[in-house]
Scaffold this motif. Sequence first.
Motif, PDB file in Angstrom:
ATOM      1  N   SER A 107      44.327  44.891  32.227  1.00 27.80           N
ATOM      2  CA  SER A 107      44.531  43.876  33.201  1.00 27.80           C
ATOM      3  C   SER A 107      44.590  44.459  34.509  1.00 27.80           C
ATOM      4  O   SER A 107      44.030  43.838  35.471  1.00 27.80           O
ATOM      5  N   PHE A 108      45.160  45.538  34.705  1.00 27.03           N
ATOM      6  CA  PHE A 108      45.174  46.128  35.840  1.00 27.03           C
ATOM      7  C   PHE A 108      43.950  46.660  36.425  1.00 27.03           C
ATOM      8  O   PHE A 108      43.655  46.567  37.790  1.00 27.03           O
ATOM      9  N   GLN A 109      43.145  47.145  35.633  1.00 27.41           N
ATOM     10  CA  GLN A 109      41.571  47.615  36.055  1.00 27.41           C
ATOM     11  C   GLN A 109      40.992  46.602  36.463  1.00 27.41           C
ATOM     12  O   GLN A 109      40.199  46.390  37.473  1.00 27.41           O
ATOM     13  N   ILE A 110      41.155  45.341  35.646  1.00 31.03           N
ATOM     14  CA  ILE A 110      40.312  44.010  35.920  1.00 31.03           C
ATOM     15  C   ILE A 110      40.710  43.452  37.411  1.00 31.03           C
ATOM     16  O   ILE A 110      39.925  43.052  38.234  1.00 31.03           O
ATOM     17  N   GLY A 111      42.259  43.619  37.599  1.00 31.30           N
ATOM     18  CA  GLY A 111      42.560  43.117  38.918  1.00 31.30           C
ATOM     19  C   GLY A 111      42.292  43.876  40.224  1.00 31.30           C
ATOM     20  O   GLY A 111      41.816  43.470  41.131  1.00 31.30           O
ATOM     21  N   MET A 112      41.782  45.450  39.969  1.00 32.75           N
ATOM     22  CA  MET A 112      41.111  46.161  41.046  1.00 32.75           C
ATOM     23  C   MET A 112      39.888  45.626  41.341  1.00 32.75           C
ATOM     24  O   MET A 112      39.307  45.837  42.158  1.00 32.75           O
ATOM     25  N   LEU A 113      39.011  45.357  40.004  1.00 34.80           N
ATOM     26  CA  LEU A 113      37.559  44.830  40.100  1.00 34.80           C
ATOM     27  C   LEU A 113      37.424  43.637  40.960  1.00 34.80           C
ATOM     28  O   LEU A 113      36.621  43.357  41.667  1.00 34.80           O
ATOM     29  N   LEU A 114      38.521  42.513  40.408  1.00 35.09           N
ATOM     30  CA  LEU A 114      38.394  41.309  40.966  1.00 35.09           C
ATOM     31  C   LEU A 114      39.732  40.830  41.879  1.00 35.09           C
ATOM     32  O   LEU A 114      40.434  40.098  41.414  1.00 35.09           O
ATOM     33  N   PRO A 115      40.019  41.319  42.846  1.00 35.30           N
ATOM     34  CA  PRO A 115      41.107  41.249  43.591  1.00 35.30           C
ATOM     35  C   PRO A 115      41.147  39.896  44.432  1.00 35.30           C
ATOM     36  O   PRO A 115      42.255  39.311  44.933  1.00 35.30           O
TER      37      PRO A 115
END
Length: 429
Positions: A107-115
């Motif tokens: 979820s953190f990696q997704i958050g970095m891709l879609l901030p």
Amino acid sequence: MIPELLNNLLRGSVTAVMNALLLFTLTKSKYGKNGTIVAAVIMFITDISSTMYLYFNADLTAVSHANLLTIILLGFLLKPLSKSSIMQWAFSYVTTMNIMMMIVILSFQIGMLLPFIPQIHALSRLALYLVVIFSFHRYLLPLYRSAVDNWPIFSVLVICLSLLLSYPFYATTDIIVTLQMFSQPLLLLIILTIAAYGTIFYSLKRLNAIHALETEKISMQYEKALLSQAASTMAQRLELMDKVAEQNNLASHDRRHVYGMLLQLLQQGESEEAMRCLELQLATKQPTTKVYCANKAVNAVISYYAELAEQHGIQTTINVNVPAQLPFDSLELALVIANLFENAIQAISRFEACKERVIHLTCVQKGRLLLQITNPCAEDTELDSDGLPASKEQGHGIGTKSIVAFASKYDAELLYHIKDGLFCAQLLI
């Protein structure tokens, strides 16, 4: 400050509630849905209460440490809600923690891709949890339960994975920097963890398939042995019936001599001696053989059991038309009829309140052979979950197993049903 706090609380709430749902998906709740709801409430309150101060100070590293410690403590608190043993519960709990840590990283990696998407961390965690729970419900749960049952084999691997996944959360002073700098090694660690669990599930699937084949093979061997033993018993009965038939022929031959002797006595005027000889003959019960059908084996069995039913005070109505030649073993069909007839006689004999003591047997061939036998039965007579007669006495039910084995061998349709106090067995071959 306030929006960030709300985002943190929302993310923590999603994690706490979904962990409870996942945990009680993997294990068996003692109290059903209510137990899952209680667990979700406990995990939510405990998680939010233990991390509220840290969220206010925006110390996410301390939050990650506190969450892991809280989850370990909750493991002891929630155990009474589960049916599983302590070790099975621990296995499922460690697996839940492993999945949670992988979802946090992803979820953190997704958050970095879609901030640019609001609350992206909470939404991505919710979506990942739902995908995992759906996958277990739809595909993986039977295999996972098998892994839990064999926890001594897989527990070391699962614990090692848990240590690898939890290390980045504990061995850092800034969890955000760690997740940013080591994103690729962490993703490789997730792939390794998924591959390990996938290997466990695939191995269990293969082992279960092999076990099912071996069980089926053993079952087929058992059925074959059962039919062979039953056929041997029937052969002995038929041999005995042949001896009876031979005795009937001898008796018929002896009667010709008796008739000749009576004729001589009457011609000589010895009427009293002739009468005494007739009285002696009438006092001796002469065996009779009735022909029901052209098939010798089937006819012999029906003759035997019809006579046996008569000895028990049970009437029979028999309508059979079985040809001499059949596309399968006549002896095995005779065995089926013997078992059905014997079961019917026993059922009526045990049914003391039975008024109409009659067994109806029908066996006709119209393309396929249809066999049906009907008899009165007691009110408590019932069928089991497989639709077979439920045996309430120890050692009973062997005859039914033999009939089922015959039906399985020749791909026949076997049906039992009870209606209006009548028990009916039908076999379409």
